[in-house]
Design a protein around this motif. Structure first.
Motif, PDB file in Angstrom:
ATOM      1  N   LYS A 255      -5.009  -7.378  -0.278  1.00 38.89           N
ATOM      2  CA  LYS A 255      -4.874  -6.533   0.908  1.00 38.89           C
ATOM      3  C   LYS A 255      -4.502  -5.091   0.603  1.00 38.89           C
ATOM      4  CE  LYS A 255      -3.699 -10.499   3.825  1.00 38.89           C
ATOM      5  NZ  LYS A 255      -2.725 -11.111   4.766  1.00 38.89           N
TER       6      LYS A 255
ATOM      7  N   ASN B 201       0.828  -1.199   0.000  1.00 34.36           N
ATOM      8  CA  ASN B 201       0.000   0.000   0.000  1.00 34.36           C
ATOM      9  C   ASN B 201       0.871   1.260   0.000  1.00 34.36           C
ATOM     10  OD1 ASN B 201      -2.896  -0.533   0.015  1.00 34.36           O
ATOM     11  ND2 ASN B 201      -2.536  -1.638   1.934  1.00 34.36           N
TER      12      ASN B 201
ATOM     13  N   ASN C 130      -5.187  -1.326  -1.178  1.00 37.28           N
ATOM     14  CA  ASN C 130      -6.400  -0.544  -1.401  1.00 37.28           C
ATOM     15  C   ASN C 130      -6.420   0.179  -2.746  1.00 37.28           C
ATOM     16  OD1 ASN C 130      -4.559   1.511  -0.938  1.00 37.28           O
ATOM     17  ND2 ASN C 130      -5.206   1.820   1.194  1.00 37.28           N
TER      18      ASN C 130
END
Length: 356
Positions: free
Chosen positions: A211, A87, A213
């Motif tokens: 996992k 991320n 975003n």
């Protein structure tokens, strides 16, 4: 006789060439070439499934790990891995052990914060860092298990870093026994130890996916490739077929454990010879020498050129070092025979003797 020490694309087993060449003319007596069959036909689906099954068997993978055959080579994975696993606000830990590790770091920085857990840059990449500083909150730790240009290799894999382990195994895949289930993701271009150029193997623990975003383009999302069994678009049919043949050969020869024994024998013989000849010098720290790519030099440019010229005339191909570092490199992948290594060492001894 030709002795092929090319670093990649590299030597393949003779029987793989013979079987692949026959398939180009007439694949499995179908009357069609492997180059023209449909990728969604039962004939090719069987090839893909056998290749996938052989990888799982040879690596002894558990059910969490999925096997993919993808386009783009290992270089595409430099960005596809952080795109899927990192991320924007997360840390990824990377090791900088040479050209390929550095390239992976550059691409990962596009997707999140990269911390260098260990580097051998200060030794001009002649060592592997043995003390790592891995953030406990890192999304993963990335290593390049074998640096083809620098000639270094991780002999002690950092399994216990506390975060998922991601590894570029392009130049030593299937060369030695490892606990492959302890890796979160493994990737490897086929053109060194498991086939022809054009396909990349990815082994990924599915528990790591889904996992991030960000929106991931469909062709770059591992979950889509898993769902479509590596056929989200037309796969590199011929390269996958050659990989399947190579994996068949590897299994028939005794599997990864047998390759490990053979590769150790070849590398030990080569390095013993290298260390016995003052004319040649191996820059890599002995504890970190690669069993796949042995790099060495002669500290005189004219003598170095003479050695290369004579080597080529004697049938030794691919021993010129990478353009970025010079010197010499002998790549000793699975399909290279001990006899070829023995022939090279004999030539080295004869050349050294001629120089007094």
């Amino acid at each position: 006789m030709i002795h092929n020490f090319n670093s990649g694309p590299s030597i393949l087993p003779k029987q793989v060439f013979e079987q692949a060449s026959q398939a180009v003319l007439n694949f499995n007596n179908s009357g069609l070439s492997i180059l023209e069959i449909g990728h969604r036909t039962p004939q090719f689906e069987a090839v893909l499934e056998e290749a996938r099954s052989l990888v799982k068997e040879l690596m002894q993978l558990d059910d969490d790990h999925e096997v993919l055959f993808l386009h783009g080579g290992a270089t595409t994975q430099f960005m596809q891995i952080p795109m899927n696993l990192l991320n924007d606000n997360q840390i990824a830990s990377y090791t900088d052990t040479g050209t390929w590790g550095s390239k992976a770091i550059k691409e990962a920085k596009l997707f999140g914060h990269v911390e260098i857990a260990g580097s051998s840059k200060d030794t001009n990449y002649t060592t592997i860092p043995h003390q790592l500083n891995v953030s406990p909150t890192a999304a993963y730790l990335h290593i390049t298990t074998n640096e083809t240009i620098a000639g270094t290799q991780w002999h002690n894999i950092p399994y216990d870093a506390g975060v998922p382990l991601v590894a570029d195994m392009s130049s030593d895949i299937f060369s030695r026994v490892l606990d492959f289930n302890r890796f979160g993701l493994i990737y490897a271009g086929a053109q060194k130890n498991m086939g022809a150029a054009g396909v990349n193997l990815v082994v990924v623990n599915q528990q790591l996916l889904g996992k991030v975003n960000r929106n991931i383009p469909s062709i770059l999302d591992y979950r889509n490739h898993i769902r479509e069994k590596s056929m989200i678009n037309t796969p590199p049919v011929f390269a996958i077929y050659v990989a399947m043949l190579t994996l068949r050969w590897l299994k028939a020869e005794g599997g990864v454990s047998e390759m490990e024994k053979r590769n150790a024998k070849k590398a030990n013989h080569f390095y013993d010879t290298l260390d016995s000849l003052p004319l040649f010098r191996g820059p890599v720290a002995k504890a970190d020498r690669s069993l796949m790519n042995a790099v060495f030099v002669i500290d005189d440019a004219a003598t170095e050129k003479e050695f290369l010229d004579q080597a080529k005339s004697e049938g030794f191909y691919g021993i010129k070092g990478h353009r970025s570092v010079g010197g010499f490199r002998a790549s000793m992948y699975n399909a290279l025979s001990y006899e070829s290594v023995e022939a090279l060492t004999q030539f080295m001894q004869q050349f050294a003797a001629s120089k007094g």
